[in-house]
Design a protein around this motif. Structure first.
Motif, mmCIF file in Angstrom:
data_model
loop_
_atom_site.group_PDB
_atom_site.id
_atom_site.type_symbol
_atom_site.label_atom_id
_atom_site.label_comp_id
_atom_site.label_asym_id
_atom_site.label_seq_id
_atom_site.Cartn_x
_atom_site.Cartn_y
_atom_site.Cartn_z
ATOM 1 N N LYS A 41 0.829 -1.206 0.000
ATOM 2 C CA LYS A 41 0.000 0.000 0.000
ATOM 3 C C LYS A 41 0.862 1.255 0.000
ATOM 4 N N ARG A 42 1.969 1.188 0.710
ATOM 5 C CA ARG A 42 2.888 2.340 0.783
ATOM 6 C C ARG A 42 3.492 2.606 -0.585
ATOM 7 N N ASP A 43 3.855 1.520 -1.323
ATOM 8 C CA ASP A 43 4.419 1.693 -2.663
ATOM 9 C C ASP A 43 3.400 2.299 -3.612
ATOM 10 N N LYS A 44 2.172 1.865 -3.490
ATOM 11 C CA LYS A 44 1.127 2.401 -4.350
ATOM 12 C C LYS A 44 0.927 3.894 -4.111
ATOM 13 N N ILE A 45 0.914 4.292 -2.845
ATOM 14 C CA ILE A 45 0.742 5.712 -2.509
ATOM 15 C C ILE A 45 1.905 6.529 -3.053
ATOM 16 N N LEU A 46 3.125 6.007 -2.918
ATOM 17 C CA LEU A 46 4.315 6.712 -3.405
ATOM 18 C C LEU A 46 4.276 6.854 -4.928
ATOM 19 N N LEU A 47 3.890 5.751 -5.627
ATOM 20 C CA LEU A 47 3.788 5.804 -7.082
ATOM 21 C C LEU A 47 2.726 6.809 -7.517
ATOM 22 N N TYR A 48 1.609 6.822 -6.826
ATOM 23 C CA TYR A 48 0.547 7.781 -7.148
ATOM 24 C C TYR A 48 1.035 9.207 -6.962
ATOM 25 N N ALA A 49 1.785 9.448 -5.892
ATOM 26 C CA ALA A 49 2.294 10.791 -5.620
ATOM 27 C C ALA A 49 3.271 11.220 -6.708
ATOM 28 N N VAL A 50 4.136 10.287 -7.141
ATOM 29 C CA VAL A 50 5.099 10.615 -8.203
ATOM 30 C C VAL A 50 4.363 10.943 -9.501
ATOM 31 N N LEU A 51 3.346 10.143 -9.841
ATOM 32 C CA LEU A 51 2.584 10.409 -11.064
ATOM 33 C C LEU A 51 1.867 11.757 -11.007
ATOM 34 N N MET A 52 1.291 12.068 -9.872
ATOM 35 C CA MET A 52 0.608 13.349 -9.726
ATOM 36 C C MET A 52 1.590 14.522 -9.842
ATOM 37 N N LEU A 53 2.775 14.359 -9.250
ATOM 38 C CA LEU A 53 3.784 15.410 -9.315
ATOM 39 C C LEU A 53 4.245 15.601 -10.758
ATOM 40 N N ALA A 54 4.438 14.479 -11.464
ATOM 41 C CA ALA A 54 4.842 14.569 -12.870
ATOM 42 C C ALA A 54 3.757 15.242 -13.706
ATOM 43 N N PHE A 55 2.508 14.898 -13.412
ATOM 44 C CA PHE A 55 1.413 15.529 -14.149
ATOM 45 C C PHE A 55 1.370 17.029 -13.909
ATOM 46 N N ILE A 56 1.544 17.422 -12.630
ATOM 47 C CA ILE A 56 1.518 18.858 -12.292
ATOM 48 C C ILE A 56 2.653 19.598 -12.995
ATOM 49 N N VAL A 57 3.855 19.001 -12.997
ATOM 50 C CA VAL A 57 5.011 19.640 -13.646
ATOM 51 C C VAL A 57 4.762 19.792 -15.138
#
Length: 247
Positions: free
Chosen positions: A8-24
């Motif tokens: 679950k922790r890996d999934k949250i981290l991956l989601y956060a990275v994807l969201m950050l990439a999308f925002i950038v």
């Protein structure tokens, strides 16, 4: 090698990275160019509005400009009426002789020079450099005493009109023609002074160049000897091509 299942922790981290990439990516490729385009559009709109205001003011001013032009043209015509067009020798003769007779002076002789074409710039500079020279002799000096100011005023008025209003059209722009007229007349000194005053006040296109006074003897009707004054005058008549002045 077996891949461990994502926690679950890996999934949250991956989601956060994807969201950050999308925002950038959104900020870099969509938001920033959009802001630049918006600013440019606002600048173009402001420029167009300024141009529209200027055009509207020009349209509103068109009537005023036309009225000003008509007024200026009327003033030019009024000033132009005080100047002579290109005159023939006979017309110059009539002009000068009429001036003498109007002041009860008797014409004695008349000489009309050839018209000379000259630069208006040089002409005005020459008239500003010096006015008509005064004749020699104490008697002549007494006659010219009250003529200095009026003659200078007449010449200054002529320069003003020529510089501001009358630019005749000859072979080249900015040229005019002048003709020197020399005449002699006899009569009363008061009438001659009146002639000079009239010349300075009412004839801006005729300049007094110089004059002298001589005395002659003649036989009176009763047979006695008498004497009288002869006034020798040189005038410069400015001839303008009025057809070259256009509105």
């Amino acid at each position: 090698m077996d891949i461990a299942p994502m926690t679950k922790r890996d999934k949250i981290l991956l989601y956060a990275v994807l969201m950050l990439a999308f925002i950038v990516l959104y900020v870099r490729f969509l938001l920033i160019p959009g802001i630049g385009s918006l600013q440019q559009a606002r600048a173009d709109l402001t420029e167009a509005q300024d141009a529209q205001i200027t055009m509207q003011e020009t349209i509103l001013q068109a009537g005023v400009n036309a009225a000003d032009k008509n007024t200026a043209w009327g003033e030019l015509q009024t000033a132009n009426a005080r100047y002579y067009s290109i005159l023939t020798s006979d017309e110059l003769d009539t002009l000068v002789t009429g001036l003498e007779l109007n002041h009860s002076m008797q014409p004695v002789s008349l000489s009309i020079g050839q018209p000379l074409t000259q630069s208006m710039t040089g002409y005005i500079a020459g008239t500003q450099a010096g006015q008509s020279p005064a004749p020699a002799g104490s008697a002549a000096a007494a006659v010219t005493a009250d003529q200095v100011d009026t003659t200078a005023a007449g010449n200054a008025l002529l320069q003003q009109f020529l510089a501001a209003d009358l630019v005749p059209s000859y072979d080249q722009p900015g040229y005019l023609q002048t003709s020197d007229v020399t005449f002699s007349c006899s009569g009363e000194a008061s009438n001659f002074l009146s002639l000079l005053d009239d010349l300075a006040d009412n004839y801006p296109s005729i300049q007094l160049q110089n004059f002298s006074i001589t005395t002659r003897s003649f036989a009176a009707a009763d047979g006695t000897s008498s004497s009288g004054s002869i006034y020798n005058v040189t005038l410069r008549v400015v001839l303008c091509d009025k057809g070259g002045v256009q509105p």
